[in-house]
Design a protein around this motif. Structure first.
Motif: not given
Length: 71
Positions: A28-40, A42-47
């Motif tokens: 299962m792949v779920v796009a557009g979810v919040r991730g860690s702020s430490l994850d390099p 991640r997209l610019s909106d934090g997802t």
């Protein structure tokens, strides 16, 4: 959770993924979810993207998933 797999043992987890996962139905792949702020990545909106894998036996077909025994 399948009783024959120790989720803390990487070899058991690898075995379950190798023998019980169909890529078209069990990943299962779920796009557009919040991730860690430490994850390099991640997209610019934090997802980011999250992935889930179902590596459990098919209910009712447990006999088909028995491990081979060494003799």
């Amino acid at each position: 959770m399948d009783e024959d797999i120790d989720i803390h043992d990487p070899y058991d987890v690898e075995y379950a993924i190798a023998t019980r996962v169909r890529g078209d139905t069990d990943i299962m792949v779920v796009a557009g979810v919040r991730g860690s702020s430490l994850d390099p990545t991640r997209l610019s909106d934090g997802t980011n993207v999250k992935v889930g894998v179902d590596a459990t036996m098919v209910m009712g077909k447990e006999d088909e998933f028995r491990r081979a025994e060494w003799v």
